[in-house]
Design a protein around this motif. Sequence first.
Motif, PDB file in Angstrom:
ATOM      1  N   GLY A   1      45.931 -58.573 -74.065  1.00 26.57           N
ATOM      2  CA  GLY A   1      46.634 -57.557 -73.436  1.00 26.57           C
ATOM      3  C   GLY A   1      46.028 -56.075 -73.597  1.00 26.57           C
ATOM      4  N   ASN A   2      44.790 -56.054 -74.232  1.00 20.11           N
ATOM      5  CA  ASN A   2      43.832 -54.842 -74.472  1.00 20.11           C
ATOM      6  C   ASN A   2      43.935 -53.807 -73.123  1.00 20.11           C
ATOM      7  OD1 ASN A   2      42.226 -52.987 -75.406  1.00 20.11           O
ATOM      8  ND2 ASN A   2      40.431 -54.551 -75.289  1.00 20.11           N
ATOM      9  N   ILE A   3      43.834 -54.307 -72.005  1.00 19.50           N
ATOM     10  CA  ILE A   3      43.788 -53.718 -70.772  1.00 19.50           C
ATOM     11  C   ILE A   3      44.927 -53.115 -70.366  1.00 19.50           C
ATOM     12  CG2 ILE A   3      43.190 -53.795 -68.374  1.00 19.50           C
ATOM     13  CD1 ILE A   3      40.799 -53.569 -69.997  1.00 19.50           C
ATOM     14  N   SER A   4      45.976 -54.088 -70.301  1.00 19.95           N
ATOM     15  CA  SER A   4      47.493 -53.675 -69.992  1.00 19.95           C
ATOM     16  C   SER A   4      47.837 -52.591 -70.919  1.00 19.95           C
ATOM     17  CB  SER A   4      48.427 -54.854 -70.265  1.00 19.95           C
ATOM     18  OG  SER A   4      48.044 -55.987 -69.304  1.00 19.95           O
ATOM     19  N   TYR A   5      47.856 -52.682 -72.201  1.00 18.58           N
ATOM     20  CA  TYR A   5      48.207 -51.489 -73.020  1.00 18.58           C
ATOM     21  C   TYR A   5      47.630 -50.347 -72.662  1.00 18.58           C
ATOM     22  CZ  TYR A   5      49.121 -55.552 -76.151  1.00 18.58           C
ATOM     23  OH  TYR A   5      49.212 -56.844 -76.498  1.00 18.58           O
TER      24      TYR A   5
ATOM     25  N   PHE B   1      51.892 -62.576 -78.168  1.00 18.57           N
ATOM     26  CA  PHE B   1      51.491 -61.381 -78.614  1.00 18.57           C
ATOM     27  C   PHE B   1      51.493 -60.082 -77.831  1.00 18.57           C
ATOM     28  CE2 PHE B   1      47.817 -58.378 -79.692  1.00 18.57           C
ATOM     29  CZ  PHE B   1      48.160 -58.223 -81.042  1.00 18.57           C
ATOM     30  N   ILE B   2      51.373 -60.162 -76.548  1.00 19.18           N
ATOM     31  CA  ILE B   2      51.509 -59.123 -75.744  1.00 19.18           C
ATOM     32  C   ILE B   2      53.116 -58.547 -75.617  1.00 19.18           C
ATOM     33  CG2 ILE B   2      51.422 -58.615 -73.114  1.00 19.18           C
ATOM     34  CD1 ILE B   2      49.037 -60.445 -72.847  1.00 19.18           C
TER      35      ILE B   2
ATOM     36  N   ALA C   1      53.988 -55.127 -76.872  1.00 21.96           N
ATOM     37  CA  ALA C   1      54.685 -54.343 -75.841  1.00 21.96           C
ATOM     38  C   ALA C   1      55.985 -53.925 -76.288  1.00 21.96           C
ATOM     39  CB  ALA C   1      54.803 -54.746 -74.673  1.00 21.96           C
ATOM     40  N   GLU C   2      56.679 -54.620 -76.729  1.00 20.42           N
ATOM     41  CA  GLU C   2      58.014 -54.324 -77.586  1.00 20.42           C
ATOM     42  C   GLU C   2      57.913 -53.026 -78.494  1.00 20.42           C
ATOM     43  OE1 GLU C   2      61.861 -56.312 -79.675  1.00 20.42           O
ATOM     44  OE2 GLU C   2      60.714 -57.649 -78.066  1.00 20.42           O
TER      45      GLU C   2
ATOM     46  N   THR D   1      55.213 -60.066 -68.499  1.00 19.56           N
ATOM     47  CA  THR D   1      54.160 -61.313 -68.772  1.00 19.56           C
ATOM     48  C   THR D   1      54.456 -62.592 -68.285  1.00 19.56           C
ATOM     49  OG1 THR D   1      55.419 -61.818 -70.803  1.00 19.56           O
ATOM     50  CG2 THR D   1      53.418 -60.460 -71.196  1.00 19.56           C
ATOM     51  N   ILE D   2      53.422 -63.552 -67.630  1.00 19.72           N
ATOM     52  CA  ILE D   2      53.781 -64.573 -67.027  1.00 19.72           C
ATOM     53  C   ILE D   2      52.523 -65.531 -67.587  1.00 19.72           C
ATOM     54  CG2 ILE D   2      53.345 -65.927 -64.845  1.00 19.72           C
ATOM     55  CD1 ILE D   2      54.097 -63.276 -63.582  1.00 19.72           C
ATOM     56  N   LYS D   3      53.342 -66.760 -68.318  1.00 24.93           N
ATOM     57  CA  LYS D   3      52.456 -67.647 -68.814  1.00 24.93           C
ATOM     58  C   LYS D   3      52.196 -68.598 -67.710  1.00 24.93           C
ATOM     59  CE  LYS D   3      52.170 -71.563 -71.872  1.00 24.93           C
ATOM     60  NZ  LYS D   3      51.547 -72.274 -70.870  1.00 24.93           N
ATOM     61  N   SER D   4      51.098 -68.904 -66.989  1.00 26.39           N
ATOM     62  CA  SER D   4      50.368 -69.570 -65.951  1.00 26.39           C
ATOM     63  C   SER D   4      48.880 -69.439 -66.182  1.00 26.39           C
ATOM     64  CB  SER D   4      50.848 -68.982 -64.784  1.00 26.39           C
ATOM     65  OG  SER D   4      50.468 -69.586 -63.640  1.00 26.39           O
ATOM     66  N   ASP D   5      48.484 -70.806 -65.542  1.00 24.33           N
ATOM     67  CA  ASP D   5      47.280 -70.840 -65.134  1.00 24.33           C
ATOM     68  C   ASP D   5      46.975 -69.776 -64.091  1.00 24.33           C
ATOM     69  OD1 ASP D   5      44.303 -72.551 -64.948  1.00 24.33           O
ATOM     70  OD2 ASP D   5      45.239 -72.168 -62.780  1.00 24.33           O
ATOM     71  N   VAL D   6      45.697 -68.987 -64.377  1.00 28.50           N
ATOM     72  CA  VAL D   6      45.617 -67.706 -63.377  1.00 28.50           C
ATOM     73  C   VAL D   6      45.532 -68.483 -61.944  1.00 28.50           C
ATOM     74  CG1 VAL D   6      43.918 -65.983 -62.635  1.00 28.50           C
ATOM     75  CG2 VAL D   6      44.742 -66.337 -64.854  1.00 28.50           C
ATOM     76  N   PHE D   7      44.634 -69.451 -61.794  1.00 27.65           N
ATOM     77  CA  PHE D   7      44.454 -69.866 -60.438  1.00 27.65           C
ATOM     78  C   PHE D   7      45.730 -70.386 -59.765  1.00 27.65           C
ATOM     79  CE2 PHE D   7      40.345 -70.141 -62.694  1.00 27.65           C
ATOM     80  CZ  PHE D   7      39.656 -69.332 -61.715  1.00 27.65           C
ATOM     81  N   THR D   8      46.407 -71.140 -60.632  1.00 24.41           N
ATOM     82  CA  THR D   8      47.745 -71.606 -60.146  1.00 24.41           C
ATOM     83  C   THR D   8      48.720 -70.229 -59.620  1.00 24.41           C
ATOM     84  OG1 THR D   8      47.760 -73.468 -61.406  1.00 24.41           O
ATOM     85  CG2 THR D   8      50.015 -72.953 -60.519  1.00 24.41           C
ATOM     86  N   PHE D   9      48.587 -69.502 -60.437  1.00 24.71           N
ATOM     87  CA  PHE D   9      49.272 -68.178 -60.188  1.00 24.71           C
ATOM     88  C   PHE D   9      49.074 -67.328 -58.803  1.00 24.71           C
ATOM     89  CE2 PHE D   9      49.495 -63.437 -60.562  1.00 24.71           C
ATOM     90  CZ  PHE D   9      51.134 -63.511 -60.627  1.00 24.71           C
TER      91      PHE D   9
END
Length: 179
Positions: free
Chosen positions: A55-59, A81-82, A86-87, A95-103
């Motif tokens: 999450g480095n870039i998101s933070y 962890f993200i 974040a909390e 956050t979304i738990k997904s394969d990036v290509f499927t997403f």
Amino acid sequence: MRIISGTYKGRRITAPKKLPIRPTTDMAKESLFNILNNQYYFDAVSVLDLFSGSGNISYEFASRGTEQITSVDANYGCIKFINETAESFNMQIQTIKSDVFTFLEKTSTPYTIIFADPPYDFPLEKFAKIPELIFQNKWLEDQGVLIIEHSKHTDLSHLANYSHSKSYGGNMFSFFEEN
């Protein structure tokens, strides 16, 4: 890793060693955000962080005032962890738990900035699939940018919508924009 600028400047974040991550170095991240700072108002953009890992870039975006951030990663531990980080910082990161290509094959919501940090050992065909899906499915807003982080040994300049690259040590950022 640490947050470079903004509300949480200087805060250190230590990810569990068991996570399958390779965080963007502070030097490369600072250089990237210097470029983006000259093009965008961070409080007025929406960000999609693909292969978000720790999450480095998101933070960094959240610390600079971005309120619309979506982080996508296939690893449950990374997403957990993200969410926890974040909390603890009171950051708004979806956050979304997904394969990036499927997403990316789903119906899109356009974003101003899309950052992708796939594994450096990805085959070139997988790197090529990222901008292909993003531009084909119209994931970028007008004046938006896709940034792919990769090794300096990977050349993405032949891909459609490629604009330019910046190199920082062993890291490269390739920028893609609508033609």
